[in-house]
Design an enzyme around this catalytic site. Structure first.
Site, PDB file in Angstrom:
ATOM      1  N   GLU A 272      25.243  52.174   9.840  1.00  0.00           N
ATOM      2  CA  GLU A 272      24.758  53.532  10.081  1.00  0.00           C
ATOM      3  C   GLU A 272      24.085  54.114   8.846  1.00  0.00           C
ATOM      4  O   GLU A 272      23.071  54.818   8.954  1.00  0.00           O
ATOM      5  CB  GLU A 272      25.912  54.430  10.529  1.00  0.00           C
TER       6      GLU A 272
ATOM      7  N   HIS B  58      37.882  52.192  11.118  1.00  0.00           N
ATOM      8  CA  HIS B  58      37.085  51.807  12.282  1.00  0.00           C
ATOM      9  C   HIS B  58      36.777  50.314  12.273  1.00  0.00           C
ATOM     10  O   HIS B  58      37.027  49.606  13.249  1.00  0.00           O
ATOM     11  CB  HIS B  58      35.779  52.608  12.314  1.00  0.00           C
TER      12      HIS B  58
ATOM     13  N   GLU C  79      38.219  47.782  15.169  1.00  0.00           N
ATOM     14  CA  GLU C  79      37.225  46.880  15.738  1.00  0.00           C
ATOM     15  C   GLU C  79      36.856  45.705  14.839  1.00  0.00           C
ATOM     16  O   GLU C  79      35.856  45.049  15.073  1.00  0.00           O
ATOM     17  CB  GLU C  79      35.958  47.676  16.098  1.00  0.00           C
TER      18      GLU C  79
ATOM     19  N   VAL D 230      36.696  61.921  10.473  1.00  0.00           N
ATOM     20  CA  VAL D 230      37.131  62.830  11.526  1.00  0.00           C
ATOM     21  C   VAL D 230      38.283  62.210  12.301  1.00  0.00           C
ATOM     22  O   VAL D 230      38.492  60.991  12.267  1.00  0.00           O
ATOM     23  CB  VAL D 230      35.980  63.175  12.498  1.00  0.00           C
TER      24      VAL D 230
ATOM     25  N   HIS E 100      39.005  57.660  18.414  1.00  0.00           N
ATOM     26  CA  HIS E 100      39.791  56.547  17.881  1.00  0.00           C
ATOM     27  C   HIS E 100      41.159  57.011  17.411  1.00  0.00           C
ATOM     28  O   HIS E 100      42.173  56.355  17.685  1.00  0.00           O
ATOM     29  CB  HIS E 100      39.037  55.885  16.726  1.00  0.00           C
TER      30      HIS E 100
END
Length: 341
Positions: free
Chosen positions: A167, A224, A255, A283, A287
């Site tokens: 990202e 994540h 993941e 945040v 998840h």
């Protein structure tokens, strides 16, 4: 735009593209498969759309807070200096205000000569918040166009990404494509970039959980995870925690690796009776609320309970912690300082 600043943007883009280079697959040139491929893609798009709609309907069962309390920072009248804070985003309204909003507020307080604005990278989240709450949040393209329309000359972009992953790469590339629209552009670093950054984050998370550090509790953080090489930040965080003497702290991902099963195996090597779970994410969104603290059998909470542990879930994002907010301020300061070089 000054050559030095353009170079900084393009260099970051080049580094990011190097990370991506191992992910591209070969393309087929067989024209006889074109129609089959088109049908398959259409079916896949329809299936994805249906799944997304189902997820959105399911999310309505959750009280995510009052969206009107959050400052979307999509106002005009920006002026010549803008500090654009770019986040992936979350549709959990309270978490958005307490994490992303708090980071934006800290940056605004630190840079009174800059107008702070917001851009999200997740269009799904933007669309969902708009549909559910009638609240408009700019995506990055919209935020950049707003800056251009308002005559911004000096643009500093501070991402709230955890790492220099896919990202962040996409963001740097998009900024490079629009750099000629501004006189000066600078991009701040993600949260975990230098060794000092890791030490600051370790200090923040261990201080925020010290009340649970009683000798019989394993404190586990859920990240994540990513397919990019930057996934190594999780193992580095684990290694540095051990080096700092926090032997009862563990790091895993949703993941990627280390997985929840990997973390449970590590915890079982100790004599712990209780486990505290907390997201290693900016945040506390889907998840954190579901993959970590949810009641489904595959959630981290359920898996640790099935392993025989008493589990406490701390559903809060890293962005709620003041030291994390100030670390983003430091990264933004470095980007602002680069404009003068």
């Amino acid at each position: 735009m000054r050559k030095a600043n353009l170079y900084a943007v393009m260099t970051a883009a080049a580094v990011s593209m190097a990370i991506l280079s191992g992910c591209s697959g070969s393309q087929t040139a067989a024209t006889t498969a074109a129609e089959t491929t088109t049908v398959a893609e259409t079916t896949a798009e329809e299936t994805t759309a249906e799944a997304t709609e189902a997820e959105e309907e399911d999310e309505e069962n959750y009280d995510t807070g009052d969206a009107s309390m959050d400052n979307t920072r999509n106002q005009d009248e920006i002026g010549e200096n803008e500090l654009l804070v770019v986040s992936f985003g979350t549709s959990y309204n309270d978490s958005r205000r307490l994490t992303v909003g708090a980071i934006e507020n800290a940056i605004e307080n630190a840079f009174p000569d800059y107008s702070v604005r917001r851009g999200f990278t997740s269009q799904i989240i933007i669309d969902h918040v708009k549909k559910r709450d009638n609240i408009a949040i700019d995506n990055v393209k919209e935020a950049l166009n707003r800056a251009i329309d308002n005559g911004v000359k000096n643009l500093v972009v501070q991402p709230t990404h955890l790492m220099n992953g896919l990202e962040y790469t996409d963001l740097v590339n998009e900024l490079a494509e629009n750099s000629d629209a501004f006189e000066h552009v600078a991009v701040g670093e993600p949260l975990l970039t230098s060794d000092d950054d890791f030490k600051t984050v370790i200090s923040a998370i261990t201080d925020a959980t010290k009340e649970y550090d009683d000798g019989e509790t394993a404190i586990c953080f859920m990240g994540h995870g990513t397919e990019a090489d930057s996934n190594a930040v999780y193992q580095k965080m684990q290694d540095m925690l051990k080096e700092e003497g926090f032997d009862n702290y563990y790091v895993g991902t949703v993941e990627a690796t280390p997985s929840c099963e990997d973390v449970i195996a590590q915890v079982k090597e100790g004599s712990y009776k209780k486990v505290v779970l907390e997201p290693l994410m900016i945040v506390a969104g889907d998840h954190a609320n579901n993959d970590m603290a949810g009641d489904d059998d595959d959630s981290w909470k359920s898996q640790f309970e099935a392993a025989g542990y008493e589990v406490t879930c701390l559903v809060r994002g890293l962005g709620e912690l003041e030291p994390i907010q100030q670390l983003f301020v430091q990264h933004a300061q470095a980007a602002v300082d680069s404009l003068a070089k």
